[in-house]
Design a protein around this motif. Structure first.
Motif, PDB file in Angstrom:
ATOM      1  N   CYS A  26       0.859  -1.182   0.000  1.00 37.72           N
ATOM      2  CA  CYS A  26       0.000   0.000   0.000  1.00 37.72           C
ATOM      3  C   CYS A  26       0.895   1.232   0.000  1.00 37.72           C
ATOM      4  O   CYS A  26       2.104   1.135   0.143  1.00 37.72           O
ATOM      5  CB  CYS A  26      -0.896   0.019   1.231  1.00 37.72           C
ATOM      6  SG  CYS A  26       0.038   0.023   2.759  1.00 37.72           S
ATOM      7  N   SER A 161      -3.370  -1.082   8.647  1.00 39.51           N
ATOM      8  CA  SER A 161      -3.946  -0.872   7.326  1.00 39.51           C
ATOM      9  C   SER A 161      -5.018  -1.923   7.088  1.00 39.51           C
ATOM     10  O   SER A 161      -5.360  -2.696   7.986  1.00 39.51           O
ATOM     11  CB  SER A 161      -2.859  -0.975   6.257  1.00 39.51           C
ATOM     12  OG  SER A 161      -2.422  -2.314   6.183  1.00 39.51           O
ATOM     13  N   GLN A 354      -2.572   7.447  -0.715  1.00 37.27           N
ATOM     14  CA  GLN A 354      -2.945   6.435   0.263  1.00 37.27           C
ATOM     15  C   GLN A 354      -4.356   5.982  -0.060  1.00 37.27           C
ATOM     16  O   GLN A 354      -5.258   6.792  -0.227  1.00 37.27           O
ATOM     17  CB  GLN A 354      -2.852   6.974   1.683  1.00 37.27           C
ATOM     18  CG  GLN A 354      -2.876   5.828   2.673  1.00 37.27           C
ATOM     19  CD  GLN A 354      -2.708   6.294   4.099  1.00 37.27           C
ATOM     20  OE1 GLN A 354      -2.790   7.465   4.399  1.00 37.27           O
ATOM     21  NE2 GLN A 354      -2.489   5.347   4.979  1.00 37.27           N
ATOM     22  N   ASP A 358      -7.313   1.994   3.179  1.00 34.24           N
ATOM     23  CA  ASP A 358      -6.238   1.952   4.170  1.00 34.24           C
ATOM     24  C   ASP A 358      -6.350   3.095   5.163  1.00 34.24           C
ATOM     25  O   ASP A 358      -6.063   2.947   6.337  1.00 34.24           O
ATOM     26  CB  ASP A 358      -4.870   2.002   3.469  1.00 34.24           C
ATOM     27  CG  ASP A 358      -4.483   0.635   2.942  1.00 34.24           C
ATOM     28  OD1 ASP A 358      -4.819  -0.354   3.606  1.00 34.24           O
ATOM     29  OD2 ASP A 358      -3.857   0.572   1.882  1.00 34.24           O
TER      30      ASP A 358
END
Lengths: 740, 43
Positions: A26, A161, A354, A358
């Motif tokens: 991620c 996450s 992002q 998450d």
């Protein structure tokens, strides 16, 4: 190794190095690696999640590549020196996709029987629960390993996450089921599990094996789909480097030619470029005259005439005559290599996005774990039995891991991209849709985007007493023998007017000047018109003069024509709240003429810009706080497409532009750009709605789990409802109607 | 590294107080608990 000395910036004497990274799951991973590298002495690093690259400037006196690779590996990722640009660097991405696919197949194959056994009581044969355990074990342990690994790594950074959420849910569901089977009556042979609506307070032996395996399968499916979409992002550089000439014919001192690899050319080498060939490297013309298609660099559609002394750029195409070129720049110094660096820098410099899921999980996970701890404490006090109190606490952890989360983004993208494809819009990466909040400015390249990119005849001006059709007939007869884009436009015009093209004899192409031939016994010469021969109003066009037996018969104006749909499409873009800006490498006259025709304000015309200029324009607007979309088709647009918040490439354009963009329009029509903006806005809206509802159903079930009032039926229903809702919400995108 | 340790420690503290607070609440409100029921049909 791609180590090159940086230009002296005055303060940091640095070397430049790229590292290929693997193991990032991620955008938070990218930020973590970036932080780690920047803590090293003398290192400035940016990490790009999409291209899986770290772009590093470092001081060789204080650190080296090994130390940087060690630093990355110390926090659980892998780093290596990248293969040279243009080499096949696909392997890690392909391996990741294959790995996800394997895990997905295993989780489907083993998880489906577990789900059926758990949900349908009549299927529960004697000892079924132990079979289910054996089937679910590889799913929870091996197939879900990437989630556990990422969660462990996150824990080391005190962060959470989506992976953490999935891992905690799976471990809680599987671990609890294992405990129940081994230490409660649930493991007794002959026990069946029926679904009941009655709250199951005090139940310490409900099994959650189906939750563990279904969640893993659904989320892996989402990841697999996204990984396949992401893989295409790295192709821009490969496509760009593929444009370069592979070989060059080096002229030997004795006059003979020697075919060599273009990469082995040295500065000062003299090489031959035949008509139709790509120029091997940047250089200066020594012998010959020709027209060179420079659209690679300038985007301008009219070929540039070159003669001895003219500078030429590598990878551009020699349209007409034979040239002898002396190499002035080779390898990493060429314009093509600089363009590759621009594209890469634009991709690497992009702020990591992002993922929405998450960001939500980062807050959600600690809250859920805290609630589970509170639940455990409360029920421990009430029941005095740790085993019993664990039941609602585990239920909190399990219900908090929403299966539908795995579907939220992929289903919206699947439907959105499918509908887009039908409408001629190909959406490349999912990340970009999430980050494209509200695009408010749209930069439009001129050639090939607003215009057709193809020369066509604007007008035929015959001298007094001359028939325009006859003039065109003579001109077409000569031009039919030439490959020049202007010649092709003249021939096409004659064909469209139904003029029979006569045969020309004694054809001679005067490179850079024009062509002549004998048609029906008369000598016809076609060449660039002198200024006083040009008809009024033709300043932004190319004018050729037609002379027959040395008498001027008239002129033909040739120009790149504006697509018929461009003006209306630009009006639609305005209605979507976007400010259109014309960006072109062409001259001021042509640029303003086109802008006027399609209704772009003169203040919003930027002309004469080179590739780096286009990137700077995008950066300047971004620095003003604007969210910028860029529409282009040429190699010279690639870096700007990569830099823009939303890069839109025309499908008729070059592979490089398509690879560097986020969206590709199959129809070479600006209306599709307006549709693309609308579709991406709609898709993002649906993704947000999906994420909200995926969480909402489960959040609503948490108080039930905490109060020990959550029956497995309610838990399953919450999962099923949220999944059904997410899928049907995504399906709404099918009704997206382009052109309205 | 210190920052990570600090964050984990703070989180552990939050967990402990959530657990402790809920335990105290459970003890204070504790009454007759119904006998455990379950949805597994025994052989």
């Amino acid at each position: 190794m791609s180590t090159t000395a940086l230009p002296d910036t005055g303060d940091v004497a640095g070397e430049h190095l790229d590292l290929a990274l693997t193991g990032m799951t991620c955008a938070a991973c990218a930020m973590r690696i970036e932080k780690k590298l920047n803590r090293l002495d003398g290192v400035t690093a940016t990490v790009n999640y999409a291209t899986e690259r770290a772009n590093i400037t470092y001081n060789p006196a204080t650190t080296d590549a090994d130390a940087m690779i060690g630093a990355v590996e110390s926090i659980g990722y892998k780093a290596a020196l990248p293969a040279p640009i243009g080499a096949d660097t696909d392997d890690p991405a392909l391996a990741r996709i294959a790995d996800l696919r394997r895990r997905l197949l295993v989780s489907i194959a083993f998880g489906t029987p577990v789900l059926l056994l758990s949900m349908i009581a009549p299927l529960q044969f004697r000892g079924w629960q132990w079979v289910a355990l054996v089937l679910a074990a590889p799913v929870a342990a091996w197939a879900a390993y990437p989630f556990h690994h990422a969660a462990w790594r996150n824990l080391g950074q005190a962060e959470a996450s989506m992976d953490t959420l999935v891992s905690v849910g799976v471990i809680a569901a599987f671990g609890w089921s294992l405990y129940a089977l081994c230490f409660t009556q649930a493991g007794d042979l002959g026990t069946t599990m029926s679904m009941s609506l009655i709250p199951t307070r005090g139940d310490t032996h409900h099994l959650y094996l189906e939750v563990a395996s279904t969640t893993v399968a659904l989320i892996l499916a989402g990841r697999w789909f996204e990984a396949r979409a992401k893989r295409r992002a790295g192709g821009a550089l490969r496509a760009l480097m593929a444009l370069g000439a592979n070989t060059a014919s080096v002229l030997q001192p004795d006059g003979s030619e020697l075919e060599v690899e273009a990469s082995t050319l040295r500065v000062g080498d003299r090489f031959v470029v035949r008509p139709g060939e790509r120029i091997a490297t940047d250089g200066v013309v020594e012998v010959g005259a020709s027209a060179v298609d420079m659209s690679l660099v300038t985007g301008e559609s009219v070929p540039v005439e070159v003669a001895p002394g003219s500078a030429v750029t590598g990878a551009t195409i020699n349209a007409q005559g034979r040239l002898v070129v002396r190499a002035t720049r080779v390898g990493a110094d060429t314009a093509l290599a600089q363009m590759a660096r621009l594209v890469e820098a634009a991709q690497t410099g992009k702020a990591p996005v992002q993922r929405l899921a998450d960001r939500v999980a980062g807050v959600f996970v600690p809250v859920v774990i805290t609630l589970a701890a509170a639940t455990l404490g409360f029920w421990l006090a009430r029941t005095d039995s740790f085993a019993e109190a664990m039941s609602p606490a585990v239920a909190v952890l399990i219900i908090a891991c929403p299966c539908a989360l795995g579907l939220a983004t992929p289903t919206a993208l699947l439907v959105g991209t499918g509908r887009g494809a039908q409408a001629g819009i190909l959406i490349k990466g999912p990340e970009i849709l999430e980050s494209t909040r509200q695009v408010d400015t749209i930069l439009l390249d001129k050639t090939g985007t607003i215009t057709t990119g193809q020369m066509s005849v604007g007008a035929v001006h015959a001298a007094a007493g001359i028939d325009a059709t006859e003039l065109l007939q003579f001109a077409a007869a000569v031009e039919a023998a030439s490959e020049h884009p202007i010649a092709r436009a003249v021939v096409r015009e004659a064909q469209q007017q139904g003029i029979a093209i006569a045969t020309a004899d004694e054809f001679v192409a005067h490179a850079g000047v024009g062509a002549s031939a004998v048609v029906s016994g008369r000598r016809v010469h076609i060449g660039r018109a002198a200024t006083d021969e040009c008809p009024p109003g033709s300043e932004a066009m190319t004018v050729v003069a037609v002379r027959i037996d040395d008498t001027l018969w008239g002129t033909i104006t040739v120009a790149d024509t504006v697509k018929p749909t461009s003006a209306a499409a630009i009006q639609r873009l305005r209605e979507l709240g976007l400010r259109p800006i014309l960006l072109t490498g062409d001259n001021e006259l042509t640029a303003t003429a086109v802008a006027h025709e399609v209704g772009i304000q003169p203040a919003d015309v930027v002309w004469g810009v080179l590739p780096e200029g286009k990137v700077q324009q995008v950066q300047r607007l971004q620095a003003e706080g604007r969210v910028v979309a860029m529409v282009g088709d040429g190699v010279n647009d690639a870096a700007a497409l990569a830099q823009a918040d939303l890069g839109i490439a025309m499908g008729t354009g070059t592979d490089v532009a398509i690879e560097a963009s986020d969206l590709t329009l199959v129809r070479a029509d600006l209306h599709a750009a307006a549709d693309a903006i609308r579709l991406s806005r709609r898709t993002l809206g649906v993704i947000k709605g999906n994420l909200f509802w995926a969480f909402a159903y489960n959040v609503a079930a948490i108080p039930l789990a905490m109060s020990w009032s959550l029956s497995p039926v309610v838990a399953s229903a919450a999962m099923a409802f949220s999944s059904v809702f997410v899928v049907s919400n995504s399906l709404r995108l099918r009704r997206f109607n382009p052109g309205t | 590294m210190h920052r990570v340790a600090l964050r984990l420690a703070v989180f552990a503290l939050v967990l402990a107080s959530a657990f402790g607070g809920a335990y105290a609440l459970g003890s204070a409100t504790g009454g007759d608990d119904p006998a455990p029921v379950h949805d597994m049909d025994m052989p």
